[in-house]
Design a protein around this motif. Sequence first.
Motif, PDB file in Angstrom:
ATOM      1  N   THR A  28       0.861  -1.181   0.000  1.00  0.00           N
ATOM      2  CA  THR A  28       0.000   0.000   0.000  1.00  0.00           C
ATOM      3  C   THR A  28       0.896   1.229   0.000  1.00  0.00           C
ATOM      4  N   VAL A  29       0.737   2.084  -0.994  1.00  0.00           N
ATOM      5  CA  VAL A  29       1.513   3.327  -1.087  1.00  0.00           C
ATOM      6  C   VAL A  29       0.654   4.464  -0.566  1.00  0.00           C
ATOM      7  N   VAL A  30       1.227   5.241   0.362  1.00  0.00           N
ATOM      8  CA  VAL A  30       0.490   6.324   1.020  1.00  0.00           C
ATOM      9  C   VAL A  30       1.186   7.646   0.726  1.00  0.00           C
ATOM     10  N   ASP A  31       0.422   8.649   0.338  1.00  0.00           N
ATOM     11  CA  ASP A  31       1.000   9.970   0.124  1.00  0.00           C
ATOM     12  C   ASP A  31      -0.009  11.032   0.546  1.00  0.00           C
ATOM     13  N   ARG A  32       0.486  12.095   1.151  1.00  0.00           N
ATOM     14  CA  ARG A  32      -0.425  13.138   1.619  1.00  0.00           C
ATOM     15  C   ARG A  32      -0.983  13.974   0.479  1.00  0.00           C
ATOM     16  N   SER A  33      -0.325  13.926  -0.693  1.00  0.00           N
ATOM     17  CA  SER A  33      -0.860  14.651  -1.850  1.00  0.00           C
ATOM     18  C   SER A  33      -1.141  13.658  -2.968  1.00  0.00           C
ATOM     19  N   GLY A  34      -0.216  13.526  -3.927  1.00  0.00           N
ATOM     20  CA  GLY A  34      -0.448  12.601  -5.026  1.00  0.00           C
ATOM     21  C   GLY A  34       0.853  12.067  -5.573  1.00  0.00           C
ATOM     22  N   PRO A  35       0.805  11.228  -6.595  1.00  0.00           N
ATOM     23  CA  PRO A  35       2.025  10.659  -7.170  1.00  0.00           C
ATOM     24  C   PRO A  35       2.969  11.731  -7.706  1.00  0.00           C
ATOM     25  N   ALA A  36       4.240  11.608  -7.371  1.00  0.00           N
ATOM     26  CA  ALA A  36       5.284  12.490  -7.911  1.00  0.00           C
ATOM     27  C   ALA A  36       4.977  13.966  -7.701  1.00  0.00           C
ATOM     28  N   ALA A  37       4.311  14.296  -6.601  1.00  0.00           N
ATOM     29  CA  ALA A  37       3.874  15.678  -6.394  1.00  0.00           C
ATOM     30  C   ALA A  37       4.865  16.518  -5.602  1.00  0.00           C
ATOM     31  N   GLY A  38       5.888  15.898  -5.032  1.00  0.00           N
ATOM     32  CA  GLY A  38       6.829  16.642  -4.197  1.00  0.00           C
ATOM     33  C   GLY A  38       8.152  16.871  -4.904  1.00  0.00           C
ATOM     34  N   THR A  39       9.225  16.373  -4.308  1.00  0.00           N
ATOM     35  CA  THR A  39      10.567  16.572  -4.860  1.00  0.00           C
ATOM     36  C   THR A  39      10.688  16.029  -6.277  1.00  0.00           C
ATOM     37  N   ALA A 164      -0.313  -3.576  -6.083  1.00  0.00           N
ATOM     38  CA  ALA A 164      -0.195  -2.527  -5.074  1.00  0.00           C
ATOM     39  C   ALA A 164      -1.432  -1.631  -5.076  1.00  0.00           C
ATOM     40  N   GLU A 165      -1.684  -1.020  -3.934  1.00  0.00           N
ATOM     41  CA  GLU A 165      -2.785  -0.070  -3.782  1.00  0.00           C
ATOM     42  C   GLU A 165      -2.213   1.307  -3.494  1.00  0.00           C
ATOM     43  N   LEU A 166      -2.783   2.337  -4.087  1.00  0.00           N
ATOM     44  CA  LEU A 166      -2.339   3.714  -3.875  1.00  0.00           C
ATOM     45  C   LEU A 166      -3.407   4.478  -3.108  1.00  0.00           C
ATOM     46  N   ARG A 167      -2.995   5.102  -2.010  1.00  0.00           N
ATOM     47  CA  ARG A 167      -3.907   5.943  -1.238  1.00  0.00           C
ATOM     48  C   ARG A 167      -3.321   7.350  -1.175  1.00  0.00           C
ATOM     49  N   THR A 168      -3.992   8.290  -1.808  1.00  0.00           N
ATOM     50  CA  THR A 168      -3.541   9.677  -1.801  1.00  0.00           C
ATOM     51  C   THR A 168      -4.375  10.483  -0.807  1.00  0.00           C
ATOM     52  N   GLY A 169      -3.883  11.675  -0.483  1.00  0.00           N
ATOM     53  CA  GLY A 169      -4.594  12.530   0.464  1.00  0.00           C
ATOM     54  C   GLY A 169      -4.552  11.997   1.887  1.00  0.00           C
ATOM     55  N   CYS A 170      -3.591  11.146   2.184  1.00  0.00           N
ATOM     56  CA  CYS A 170      -3.460  10.562   3.533  1.00  0.00           C
ATOM     57  C   CYS A 170      -2.162  11.048   4.169  1.00  0.00           C
ATOM     58  N   ARG A 186      -0.892   5.452  11.474  1.00  0.00           N
ATOM     59  CA  ARG A 186      -2.113   6.221  11.658  1.00  0.00           C
ATOM     60  C   ARG A 186      -2.060   7.405  10.702  1.00  0.00           C
ATOM     61  N   THR A 187      -3.074   7.553   9.883  1.00  0.00           N
ATOM     62  CA  THR A 187      -3.100   8.627   8.900  1.00  0.00           C
ATOM     63  C   THR A 187      -4.384   9.431   9.032  1.00  0.00           C
ATOM     64  N   SER A 188      -4.432  10.528   8.301  1.00  0.00           N
ATOM     65  CA  SER A 188      -5.637  11.358   8.290  1.00  0.00           C
ATOM     66  C   SER A 188      -6.816  10.621   7.668  1.00  0.00           C
ATOM     67  N   GLY A 189      -6.542   9.510   6.985  1.00  0.00           N
ATOM     68  CA  GLY A 189      -7.606   8.712   6.395  1.00  0.00           C
ATOM     69  C   GLY A 189      -7.863   7.420   7.145  1.00  0.00           C
ATOM     70  N   GLY A 190      -7.312   7.311   8.359  1.00  0.00           N
ATOM     71  CA  GLY A 190      -7.495   6.111   9.158  1.00  0.00           C
ATOM     72  C   GLY A 190      -6.198   5.333   9.295  1.00  0.00           C
ATOM     73  N   THR A 191      -6.239   4.266  10.072  1.00  0.00           N
ATOM     74  CA  THR A 191      -5.054   3.436  10.297  1.00  0.00           C
ATOM     75  C   THR A 191      -4.893   2.427   9.163  1.00  0.00           C
ATOM     76  N   ILE A 192      -3.659   2.324   8.667  1.00  0.00           N
ATOM     77  CA  ILE A 192      -3.329   1.363   7.618  1.00  0.00           C
ATOM     78  C   ILE A 192      -2.366   0.348   8.227  1.00  0.00           C
ATOM     79  N   GLU A 193      -2.780  -0.878   8.303  1.00  0.00           N
ATOM     80  CA  GLU A 193      -1.971  -1.904   8.938  1.00  0.00           C
ATOM     81  C   GLU A 193      -0.947  -2.479   7.970  1.00  0.00           C
ATOM     82  N   GLY A 194       0.172  -2.919   8.539  1.00  0.00           N
ATOM     83  CA  GLY A 194       1.213  -3.527   7.723  1.00  0.00           C
ATOM     84  C   GLY A 194       2.193  -4.299   8.575  1.00  0.00           C
ATOM     85  N   ASP A 195       2.841  -5.272   7.986  1.00  0.00           N
ATOM     86  CA  ASP A 195       3.897  -6.016   8.670  1.00  0.00           C
ATOM     87  C   ASP A 195       5.218  -5.246   8.642  1.00  0.00           C
ATOM     88  N   ALA A 196       5.341  -4.331   7.689  1.00  0.00           N
ATOM     89  CA  ALA A 196       6.527  -3.490   7.567  1.00  0.00           C
ATOM     90  C   ALA A 196       6.107  -2.152   6.985  1.00  0.00           C
TER      91      ALA A 196
END
Length: 386
Positions: A28-39, A164-170, A186-196
């Motif tokens: 699961t890929v998490v980003d607070r904005s969107g793909p390739a939106a930062g650096t 893979a799953e992409l979650r933006t705005g988190c 823990r994210t602004s969109g809820g908790t995302i569980e993972g083993d790593a």
Amino acid sequence: MTRVVVLGAGMIGAACARELALAGCAVTVVDRSGPAAGTTAHGEGNVLVSDKGPGPELELAKLSRELWPAILDGDPNAGAAEWDPKGGIVVATTPEGAGALAEFAESQREAGVTADEMDAAALAAAEPHLTRDVAMAVHYPGDAQVQPAGAATALLAAAVRAGAELRTGCEVLGAARRGGRITGVRTSGGTIEGDAVVNAAGPWSGEVARRLGVRLGVRPRRGEVLVTAPMPPTVFHKVYDADYVGAVGSAAEDLQASAVVEATRGGTILLGSSRRRVGFDDRIRPEVLSVIAAKALRLFPALAGVPVIRAYGGFRPFVPDHLPVIGADPGLDGLWHATGHEGAGIGLSAGTAAVLRDLMLGREPAIDAAPFRADRPAVQSEGENL
């Protein structure tokens, strides 16, 4: 199936997500904005070996350069990456600079890099619009370029095709823990569980680490680029002054600038580069742009009078010892880092993802990963987080 949460949908996060998904992990890929939106969106797309002296970073660069064509070969979105193995030319404009460049190039040859000295005729044929006031020039056929946002999007799309799953705005708020181990975020969109969890948040990695309850000495380093109006073919390689290597390796907080000039497929010419330690101050400084333009014109006087259509800036993830951080966090089991590449993240992403994948899956990486460990002093020093 191992569940992995990758924090950051830029180039490094996308590359890591792709490798882990192809290896069979549930990503699961998490980003607070969107793909390739930062650096990633503010880079030049360098895939370089020419600016790295013998050592761990050069070995990572060589691995990445080997992997990039294979990654893009047959990918349905490869065209968006605009892969261009154009080669690089490094020039010295003073006798002192020529001596330093000759020594640097020889050390690279001993490390397996092709670095060919060019005479005046060969240089003029390769770059007819380059100044003739050059004391020495070295051609690096291994240098290449991608369109950074397009390349990151292609890698992320490959990860999604692999499950893979992409979650933006988190936005990451903190860590979920159990028994001294991270079990998700823990994210602004809820908790995302993972083993790593993989921290691939670029210059924001230090802040993300702090929110997860650990220390990581990654700080922002500001850079700016000028973009000219589209032109007929004028610059045919990535061309830069030899003092660029010193600017990259400097830890100074004040302005470090050197001439870096290259064309894009669209015909625009990118003029860089600058490095400043100003925190996350994103204001464009005209005086910095003036320095960049002046240095570029010394290399390519024919650019005088060419319209500049825009300028942009971004933040590089800076580590004081100039090595990326790739590996397990020393204090929180299950947390991994892939960050701190400063201005080389686009080029180093392929090798970084392969090394991280192998470390996470208990395999032996293709290169020695020990120099990139997260427990080294430069990464764990007090006061490194902003």
